[in-house]
Scaffold this motif. Structure first.
Motif, PDB file in Angstrom:
ATOM      1  N   ASP A  61       0.841  -1.191   0.000  1.00  0.00           N
ATOM      2  CA  ASP A  61       0.000   0.000   0.000  1.00  0.00           C
ATOM      3  C   ASP A  61       0.879   1.246   0.000  1.00  0.00           C
ATOM      4  N   ILE A  62       1.022   1.876  -1.165  1.00  0.00           N
ATOM      5  CA  ILE A  62       1.859   3.074  -1.267  1.00  0.00           C
ATOM      6  C   ILE A  62       1.269   4.240  -0.489  1.00  0.00           C
ATOM      7  N   ALA A  63      -0.027   4.181  -0.199  1.00  0.00           N
ATOM      8  CA  ALA A  63      -0.682   5.271   0.531  1.00  0.00           C
ATOM      9  C   ALA A  63      -0.135   5.409   1.951  1.00  0.00           C
ATOM     10  N   ILE A  64       0.524   4.369   2.463  1.00  0.00           N
ATOM     11  CA  ILE A  64       1.106   4.445   3.813  1.00  0.00           C
ATOM     12  C   ILE A  64       2.118   5.578   3.903  1.00  0.00           C
ATOM     13  N   LEU A  65       2.784   5.890   2.768  1.00  0.00           N
ATOM     14  CA  LEU A  65       3.777   6.974   2.765  1.00  0.00           C
ATOM     15  C   LEU A  65       3.194   8.271   3.327  1.00  0.00           C
ATOM     16  N   ASN A  66       1.954   8.543   2.993  1.00  0.00           N
ATOM     17  CA  ASN A  66       1.327   9.791   3.429  1.00  0.00           C
ATOM     18  C   ASN A  66       0.801   9.713   4.853  1.00  0.00           C
ATOM     19  N   LYS A  67       0.806   8.512   5.430  1.00  0.00           N
ATOM     20  CA  LYS A  67       0.300   8.345   6.792  1.00  0.00           C
ATOM     21  C   LYS A  67       1.423   8.286   7.819  1.00  0.00           C
ATOM     22  N   LEU A  68       2.666   8.090   7.335  1.00  0.00           N
ATOM     23  CA  LEU A  68       3.793   7.955   8.254  1.00  0.00           C
ATOM     24  C   LEU A  68       4.042   9.232   9.042  1.00  0.00           C
ATOM     25  N   GLU A  69       4.394   9.063  10.310  1.00  0.00           N
ATOM     26  CA  GLU A  69       4.818  10.165  11.157  1.00  0.00           C
ATOM     27  C   GLU A  69       6.248   9.904  11.610  1.00  0.00           C
ATOM     28  N   PHE A  70       7.000  10.977  11.832  1.00  0.00           N
ATOM     29  CA  PHE A  70       8.423  10.839  12.136  1.00  0.00           C
ATOM     30  C   PHE A  70       8.786  11.625  13.387  1.00  0.00           C
ATOM     31  N   THR A  71       9.488  10.986  14.313  1.00  0.00           N
ATOM     32  CA  THR A  71      10.045  11.722  15.443  1.00  0.00           C
ATOM     33  C   THR A  71      11.411  12.308  15.082  1.00  0.00           C
TER      34      THR A  71
END
Length: 620
Positions: free
Chosen positions: A312-322
């Motif tokens: 699911d490439i859409a996960i890229l837009n859901k990722l959050e980063f510390t």
């Protein structure tokens, strides 16, 4: 909302994050009573999630600790799990008092060994089952077993080796199965199993004995599995058996993009099929907060691997980063390996000892020019060094047998001598000589030793020469108090090094390796193959050899390209601060195993969107 300083279980990096907000998602996850798969990408907290689940079961659900089994993929991961549970913190942390921690936190092979050892009689073994100490000995014995099967040759054992390592028999092939059966008979006579049989035989005894299965299941009523993407068919069967009737208590974590062990049967199909395997109630959730990589590095790696693997490439837009660093993926091309190594050594020296550095190579030969340059720049490092490929190996095998004679050590010694230049047995005669050796395993019930068998050989000149060498060395070792005579015999009979320069070169190489080791406790420069980087992390990561016909290798099919992309994805996502991808147009042929090859940049680099890359240029 309070914040706490937390160390990442996988990389040790300290970071700040809102614990309550993070744990709110985990609290909801761990309460679920259904077969549950947690897809957790690099640095998203797989170990933390498993530890949080353990604490929830013990503290909140009052589950007896002896009904919880946690399966890890490596010993290091099991130790890391214990460390995570034992690191004291407030009530928001996964800390659990030592006396409340499950005792069954171990690798699947250790679990399998416990099952077969406790139920040895059901399999025809005796309690106290031992494990064959090396893959090389296992392969020798399987090929010996092949020669005991009518119409089979040594090389016919290779398919049996592959079948056992992958944990799956796709078809019932009479010869392959006959070889496997003879091999198991051989091991059973000595009360041994090999690494593979710890799982294969555990599945056998559980599937054929319902009372044993129920007893083992009581200790695994709550089954937690790490690195689910790495399991093979036999391991999948073991998990199915252990969780049978209790699938609502099955909790597994993994990441299909980190499935890189196809050579031993690991395949992403098992994690992809989780819902189908465990019914309509099975659920799959995803952890979306990365605490390791800078955004551009993880997004670039994810975009690359997605082009070769379903997902699911859409996960890229859901990722959050510390980690909010703007660091990019740095690429650079060199004309020759020495240029690359010199540039790399200069960069590492400039980084200094305050940060961890990880240098990843396709296979360890790629490290030679790098190690030379690091030594020249007085930079300490650690690197796997294969003493098994040196002349010391043969001497070590011999001394091991002389110290405590046994059939298996002697068989390994015979294998070393026959395959060496000492005897120089031509291929057409080698099969016949080895068949006479293999014949011993069909006679061992007579209580004769392999050494006794060896001394009886009279008709085969190759085996007579082999016998004379071993008998003379044994006699010399036994009779000489000072061992000076024995040492002279070693030099005379084994001829391990063909010349003084060959001996000098190897001794210098070993000395340099030892001298270069990083002192304990210091931040290190670690050099290793890419396949060994799983679970690690470092501030600076350099990946060497990202070239065509290397990653992926020449003529790779679509599945092999997908596996290469997953391997690069795993390697890239070890980086905390900066990542560098290097490639050369030319390398020595002893490194690449090719002649006069001009390499281009790997298609895997070309698959990374340009927006995530900083091209540092080339030296062409």
């Amino acid at each position: 909302m309070p914040k706490h300083s937390v160390s990442c279980p996988s990389c040790g990096q300290s970071f700040l994050y809102e614990v309550k907000q993070n744990n709110r998602q985990l609290e909801e996850i761990v309460r679920k009573k259904k077969p549950l798969l947690i897809q957790a990408g690099p640095g998203t907290g797989k170990t933390y999630a498993l530890a949080f689940k353990i604490k929830h079961l013990v503290k909140n659900e009052k589950v007896p600790k002896d009904s919880i089994t946690v399966i890890t993929f490596t010993n290091e991961a099991a130790i890391n799990m214990r460390k995570t549970l034992s690191t004291e913190g407030d009530e928001e942390s996964p800390y659990l008092e030592p006396e409340k921690q499950p005792s069954a936190i171990w690798t699947m092979h250790k679990l399998g060994h416990q099952i077969i050892d406790q139920n040895a009689s059901a399999l025809g073994w005796s309690p106290g089952i031992k494990v064959i100490p090396s893959k090389e000995l296992k392969n020798i014995l399987i090929q010996d077993a092949a020669q005991l099967v009518s119409g089979a040759k040594r090389n016919d054992g290779l398919e049996t080796i592959k079948c056992r390592e992958q944990g799956e028999c796709a078809t019932e092939e009479a010869q392959k199965c006959a070889i496997c059966s003879r091999y198991r008979e051989l091991l059973r006579a000595y009360n041994y199993v090999d690494h593979d049989d710890q799982i294969l035989l555990a599945c056998k005894v559980l599937s054929e004995n319902d009372d044993i299965l129920k007893k083992v299941q009581r200790g695994a009523k709550y089954l937690l599995v790490d690195e689910y993407q790495d399991i093979n068919n036999a391991q999948w069967k073991l998990i199915k058996l252990l969780s049978k009737g209790n699938t609502n208590n099955l909790f597994v974590v993994g990441d299909e993009y980190q499935s890189i062990y196809n050579f031993r049967g690991g395949h992403p199909k098992y994690i992809r099929n989780f819902k189908n395997d465990y019914g309509p109630d099975a659920e799959e959730l995803t952890l979306l907060t990365s605490r390791r990589c800078p955004p551009n590095i993880l997004k670039g790696a994810f975009s690359m691997v997605h082009k070769y693997c379903a997902g699911d490439i859409a996960i890229l837009n859901k990722l959050e980063f510390t980690n909010k660093s703007p660091a990019m993926i740095n690429t650079m091309m060199f004309s020759y390996q020495n240029q690359e190594a010199a540039y790399l050594a200069k960069m590492i020296k400039g980084i200094g000892p305050s940060y961890d550095v990880l240098v990843l190579v396709p296979w360890i030969d790629y490290a030679e020019p790098i190690k030379s340059q690091l030594r020249g720049n007085h930079v300490s490092f650690s690197c796997e060094y294969d003493l098994e490929k040196t002349g010391l190996r043969l001497i070590n095998v011999l001394l091991s047998w002389l110290k405590k004679p046994n059939d298996f050590d002697l068989r390994l010694l015979i294998g070393e001598l026959i395959s060496s230049s000492i005897l120089a047995i031509p291929g057409e005669r080698r099969e016949d000589a080895l068949k006479q050796i293999s014949g011993y395993w069909g006679e061992h019930k007579e209580r004769k030793t392999l050494y006794t068998k060896l001394k009886s050989f009279k008709d085969n000149e190759d085996l007579i020469k082999l016998k004379d060498i071993i008998v003379e060395l044994k006699s010399s070792y036994k009779l000489s108090n000072e061992h000076l005579e024995f040492i002279m015999k070693l030099i005379e009979k084994l001829n391990v090094w063909r010349s003084i320069p060959a001996f000098t070169k190897e001794m210098n190489s070993i000395y340099d390796e030892v001298k270069s080791l990083v002192p304990s406790g210091e931040n290190s420069v670690r050099i290793m193959t890419m396949k060994k980087a799983k679970g690690l992390a470092a501030d600076y990561v350099f990946i060497i050899g990202v070239e065509e016909d290397v990653m992926p290798f020449a003529n790779a099919n679509e599945f092999e390209k997908a596996e290469a992309s997953r391997l690069l994805y795993v390697s890239m996502t070890r980086a905390i601060k900066e990542l560098y991808l290097f490639n050369c147009t030319s390398r020595n042929r002893h490194i690449t195993k090719t002649v006069n090859k001009v390499f281009k940049r790997s298609e895997l680099i070309e698959a990374i969107p340009r927006q995530y890359i900083t091209d540092m240029g080339s030296t062409l």
